[in-house]
Design a protein around this motif. Structure first.
Motif, mmCIF file in Angstrom:
data_model
loop_
_atom_site.group_PDB
_atom_site.id
_atom_site.type_symbol
_atom_site.label_atom_id
_atom_site.label_comp_id
_atom_site.label_asym_id
_atom_site.label_seq_id
_atom_site.Cartn_x
_atom_site.Cartn_y
_atom_site.Cartn_z
ATOM 1 N N GLN A 153 0.806 -1.229 0.000
ATOM 2 C CA GLN A 153 0.000 0.000 0.000
ATOM 3 C C GLN A 153 0.834 1.271 0.000
ATOM 4 O O GLN A 153 0.499 2.242 0.674
ATOM 5 N N ARG A 154 1.878 1.297 -0.802
ATOM 6 C CA ARG A 154 2.572 2.551 -1.061
ATOM 7 C C ARG A 154 2.077 3.096 -2.399
ATOM 8 O O ARG A 154 2.123 2.371 -3.411
ATOM 9 N N PRO A 155 1.574 4.323 -2.475
ATOM 10 C CA PRO A 155 1.040 4.856 -3.739
ATOM 11 C C PRO A 155 2.133 4.940 -4.801
ATOM 12 O O PRO A 155 3.180 5.581 -4.593
ATOM 13 N N LEU A 156 1.901 4.300 -5.929
ATOM 14 C CA LEU A 156 2.926 4.257 -6.971
ATOM 15 C C LEU A 156 3.163 5.625 -7.592
ATOM 16 O O LEU A 156 4.275 5.917 -8.050
ATOM 17 N N GLU A 157 2.170 6.491 -7.619
ATOM 18 C CA GLU A 157 2.371 7.835 -8.163
ATOM 19 C C GLU A 157 3.389 8.610 -7.327
ATOM 20 O O GLU A 157 4.247 9.317 -7.864
ATOM 21 N N ILE A 158 3.285 8.457 -6.004
ATOM 22 C CA ILE A 158 4.231 9.158 -5.129
ATOM 23 C C ILE A 158 5.621 8.549 -5.258
ATOM 24 O O ILE A 158 6.634 9.267 -5.298
ATOM 25 N N LEU A 159 5.678 7.218 -5.348
ATOM 26 C CA LEU A 159 6.981 6.565 -5.513
ATOM 27 C C LEU A 159 7.626 6.968 -6.830
ATOM 28 O O LEU A 159 8.856 7.128 -6.907
ATOM 29 N N LEU A 160 6.820 7.134 -7.878
ATOM 30 C CA LEU A 160 7.345 7.577 -9.166
ATOM 31 C C LEU A 160 7.922 8.984 -9.054
ATOM 32 O O LEU A 160 9.018 9.266 -9.550
ATOM 33 N N ALA A 161 7.200 9.861 -8.364
ATOM 34 C CA ALA A 161 7.671 11.245 -8.224
ATOM 35 C C ALA A 161 8.950 11.326 -7.402
ATOM 36 O O ALA A 161 9.826 12.155 -7.669
ATOM 37 N N GLU A 162 9.090 10.438 -6.407
ATOM 38 C CA GLU A 162 10.248 10.521 -5.521
ATOM 39 C C GLU A 162 11.464 9.779 -6.051
ATOM 40 O O GLU A 162 12.596 10.188 -5.784
ATOM 41 N N GLY A 163 11.224 8.681 -6.804
ATOM 42 C CA GLY A 163 12.369 7.869 -7.186
ATOM 43 C C GLY A 163 12.481 7.508 -8.642
ATOM 44 O O GLY A 163 13.407 6.796 -9.023
ATOM 45 N N GLY A 164 11.542 7.927 -9.487
ATOM 46 C CA GLY A 164 11.610 7.599 -10.894
ATOM 47 C C GLY A 164 10.845 6.325 -11.214
ATOM 48 O O GLY A 164 9.993 5.867 -10.459
ATOM 49 N N ASP A 165 11.187 5.746 -12.383
ATOM 50 C CA ASP A 165 10.418 4.614 -12.909
ATOM 51 C C ASP A 165 10.569 3.348 -12.079
ATOM 52 O O ASP A 165 9.735 2.441 -12.185
ATOM 53 N N PHE A 166 11.615 3.237 -11.296
ATOM 54 C CA PHE A 166 11.831 2.043 -10.479
ATOM 55 C C PHE A 166 11.769 2.439 -9.003
ATOM 56 O O PHE A 166 12.268 3.489 -8.604
ATOM 57 N N ILE A 167 11.149 1.558 -8.203
ATOM 58 C CA ILE A 167 10.953 1.859 -6.790
ATOM 59 C C ILE A 167 12.289 1.865 -6.066
ATOM 60 O O ILE A 167 13.056 0.896 -6.149
ATOM 61 N N VAL A 168 12.565 2.952 -5.394
ATOM 62 C CA VAL A 168 13.803 3.081 -4.619
ATOM 63 C C VAL A 168 13.634 2.338 -3.298
ATOM 64 O O VAL A 168 12.630 2.501 -2.599
ATOM 65 N N ARG A 169 14.600 1.519 -2.972
ATOM 66 C CA ARG A 169 14.510 0.747 -1.729
ATOM 67 C C ARG A 169 14.508 1.677 -0.521
ATOM 68 O O ARG A 169 15.229 2.666 -0.470
ATOM 69 N N GLY A 170 13.656 1.331 0.441
ATOM 70 C CA GLY A 170 13.594 2.090 1.674
ATOM 71 C C GLY A 170 12.713 3.314 1.623
ATOM 72 O O GLY A 170 12.544 4.000 2.629
ATOM 73 N N VAL A 171 12.110 3.586 0.457
ATOM 74 C CA VAL A 171 11.255 4.760 0.361
ATOM 75 C C VAL A 171 9.949 4.477 1.107
ATOM 76 O O VAL A 171 9.412 3.380 1.061
ATOM 77 N N HIS A 172 9.463 5.461 1.822
ATOM 78 C CA HIS A 172 8.227 5.311 2.581
ATOM 79 C C HIS A 172 7.225 6.359 2.111
ATOM 80 O O HIS A 172 7.576 7.516 1.878
ATOM 81 N N ALA A 173 5.985 5.920 1.975
ATOM 82 C CA ALA A 173 4.925 6.844 1.567
ATOM 83 C C ALA A 173 3.621 6.371 2.203
ATOM 84 O O ALA A 173 3.288 5.185 2.123
ATOM 85 N N PRO A 174 2.866 7.258 2.837
ATOM 86 C CA PRO A 174 1.603 6.849 3.463
ATOM 87 C C PRO A 174 0.579 6.449 2.411
ATOM 88 O O PRO A 174 0.601 6.942 1.276
ATOM 89 N N GLY A 175 -0.333 5.559 2.797
ATOM 90 C CA GLY A 175 -1.349 5.113 1.857
ATOM 91 C C GLY A 175 -2.336 6.195 1.480
ATOM 92 O O GLY A 175 -2.922 6.159 0.393
ATOM 93 N N LEU A 176 -2.548 7.185 2.352
ATOM 94 C CA LEU A 176 -3.484 8.282 2.085
ATOM 95 C C LEU A 176 -2.734 9.607 2.065
ATOM 96 O O LEU A 176 -1.824 9.823 2.862
ATOM 97 N N ARG A 177 -3.122 10.473 1.179
ATOM 98 C CA ARG A 177 -2.475 11.775 1.072
ATOM 99 C C ARG A 177 -2.798 12.634 2.291
ATOM 100 O O ARG A 177 -3.965 12.831 2.632
#
Length: 597
Positions: free
Chosen positions: A89-113
């Motif tokens: 349940q990490r939002p992929l849009e936020i992961l894309l904005a923070e780390g690019g096309d591939f998920i950066v290890r250790g990145v944390h993002a809440p399920g709700l904005r």
């Protein structure tokens, strides 16, 4: 309370850590300097075995491991609909904005904005007594969905304060409860452990069909709201296309689609298509009622194992609001493979074909969370979760463990057939090996919706298809010429059912979705043709002559008649059919044309 230990061993997605005395089973932990997300799955003294949901490459013994004191939980609240998540349940849009096309290890993002505001309208007043599941207020999550902010299942008490109508974030306190000698605050977000089913008052009998617009499913092998279904089939048989069709068109309020270990291009198709599609029920974007969970085959295997639990927990949350939810898991075989890989790294005793011994119980626990329920609260709400799981048996072997253990717990089987797929017959659901235990339960619904002879027609057409299968064995041995005319008519009718009813194009603008009313009228024409044919053959007409009637081609093309014109077209075809058979048997006194109502 947090506890900090250190890594002592790494085996792929499984990490062992010491000095964790006091930690609990299934607690979420942060592993290594990169703070990877993991979950404790084994405890022996102060040594914990941790299932890590990210790649562990580069993690070394001695790095810290810190507990969070909470199990793996889904964050529930406004903002779930229209969002795409990974398996935890990490939002992929936020992961894309923070780390690019591939998920950066250790990145944390809440399920709700956290920054998004929601217009809250209270439904209770100070002094009101509330229990778990009661509605405190509502926000408009989409144009057609009211998100009910509920008392968490574990709380009850008297309303001390309730937020006035206004705009709030999910972190804002909207209510304060007093009870059991303490004061509790309630926010618009809440958490629930994904491996634990949300409580309900009681399970109810399910009788309303989940209409999919797919004729072979709705008419021959129906599924109810709150039911369970399995969709097994070999590679290339069309499992994902069927799952996509169900996700697009079923008459559920909410769709939760879990892409569990499937190819990335298939999930990419979903992300491209769904925003552009219109929900046939509401006329709004299909994404407005959809939550996507994408854990593709190139993502960490441990998160794949968690993805189905995340999906079913979100589905239960909307069920508790009183919605009908449909969950599609594509595919449970990849989920089982993730369990097998993790089990091997944990050095557990393997079962059949290397799967863990608890495979059957895990599958049963998952499907058992489906159902139509009387939910918690004093409002008397009911809701449902329907679970449809596709299975990918290696080589199409339905005797392998995942398929067999799934069939023990589901009540509908849509068995995909590679031979039908090779013949370009789609959906390639084999009508001889598939079944539904809900056909009797939905008969009342069809009768109430102006389809009084639905069960009669369905049984008759299924009988024709079964008889065709038996006759084809004889034809292969001695040829069709030796068959009596009555049996040849069965072959003609079976081909008409297959070509004019069972085959359905997912890519045709009209045929992609067939309403229930149209399905019944099509079934009526098929039954009318067969009974006319039986009387004609009894009067001495050959089955070949019956099969050569021009009206037969009209029936084969009826799937492509627009829905709004079909009632009129049905009457025209029926009249043409009556006249064609009357002309075919002119002068044969044994045949009489009896118009059907």
């Amino acid at each position: 309370m947090t506890i900090t230990g250190e890594v002592v061993r790494i085996a792929g997605a499984v990490v062992s850590a010491k000095n964790l005395a006091g930690a609990r089973m299934y607690d979420v932990v942060r592993v290594g300097d990169k703070q990877l997300v993991g979950e404790i799955v084994v405890l022996e003294g102060d040594v914990a075995t941790i299932q890590v949901y990210e790649e562990t490459e580069g993690i070394a013994p001695g790095e810290p491991v810190t507990t969070t004191g909470m199990p793996l939980s889904a964050e529930l609240g406004p903002g779930l609909l229209g969002t795409t998540y990974d398996g935890i349940q990490r939002p992929l849009e936020i992961l894309l904005a923070e780390g690019g096309d591939f998920i950066v290890r250790g990145v944390h993002a809440p399920g709700l904005r956290r920054e998004c505001g929601w217009d809250f309208t209270p439904a209770v007043r100070p002094g009101d007594r509330v229990v778990g599941g009661d509605t405190l207020g509502a926000v408009v999550e989409t144009e057609v969905h009211e998100h009910r902010v509920m008392v968490p299942p574990t709380l009850q008490g008297t309303i001390a304060e309730i937020a006035p109508e206004g705009r709030y974030t999910v972190d804002d306190v909207v209510a304060t409860l007093k009870g059991d000698g303490r004061t509790q605050t309630v926010r618009m977000r809440q958490y629930w452990p994904v491996r634990q089913p949300r409580p309900v008052l009681r399970r109810l009998e399910a009788a309303d069909p989940l209409i999919s617009g797919q004729r072979v499913i709705d008419t021959f092998f129906p599924l109810v709201k709150g039911g369970t279904a399995a969709l097994p089939g070999p590679f290339g048989a069309g499992k994902t296309v069927v799952q996509h069709q169900l996700a697009k068109y079923v008459n559920a309020d909410i769709i939760v689609y879990v892409g569990c270990g499937e190819r990335g291009n298939e999930m990419a198709d979903v992300l491209r298509q769904f925003p552009a599609l219109v929900d046939p029920t509401t006329g709004k974007s299909l994404m407005d009622r959809t939550v996507l969970i994408g854990n593709t085959s190139n993502m960490p295997v441990a998160a794949r194992e968690a993805s189905v639990y995340t999906g079913i927990t979100i589905a239960e949350y909307y069920r508790d609001m009183g919605y009908d939810v449909a969950l599609m898991a594509d595919s449970t075989s990849r989920w089982a493979e993730a369990m097998r890989e993790i089990s091997g790294r944990l050095e557990e005793m393997p079962g059949e074909q290397g799967y863990p011994a608890y495979l059957a119980s895990r599958l049963a626990d998952f499907y058992e969370r489906a159902g139509r329920m009387a939910v918690l609260g004093s409002s008397g709400r009911t809701g449902s979760v329907t679970v449809i799981g596709s299975v990918s048996p290696p080589g199409g072997d339905f005797s392998e463990p995942v398929t067999q253990n799934t069939l023990r717990v589901v009540r509908v089987l849509w068995a995909l057939d590679a031979d039908l797929a090779h013949e370009r017959h789609f959906p390639s659901i084999n009508w001889l090996t598939s079944y539904s235990a809900y056909a009797g339960a939905v008969q009342g619904w069809w009768t109430a919706h102006a389809a009084p002879r639905w069960e009669e027609y369905r049984t008759e057409m299924m009988g024709v298809l079964q008889a065709e299968s038996e006759l084809l064995e004889t034809v292969q041995l001695v040829g069709e010429d030796v068959l009596p005319e009555e049996d040849r008519l069965v072959l003609v009718q079976a081909r008409l059912i297959r070509d004019g009813f069972l085959i359905q194009s997912a890519f045709h603008p009209v045929d992609t979705y067939c309403p229930a009313e149209k399905q019944y009228l099509m079934l009526d024409l098929l039954a009318r043709f067969y009974r006319h044919g039986q009387r004609a053959v009894a009067a001495g007409v050959s089955a070949a002559a019956v099969g050569g009637l021009a009206v037969k081609s009209r029936i084969e093309r009826m799937p492509f008649v627009p829905d709004e014109r079909f009632a009129g077209e049905h009457a025209v075809i029926a009249q043409e059919m009556d006249e064609a058979f009357a002309g075919l048997t002119a002068g044969k006194a044994a045949y009489g044309v009896t118009p059907r109502g």
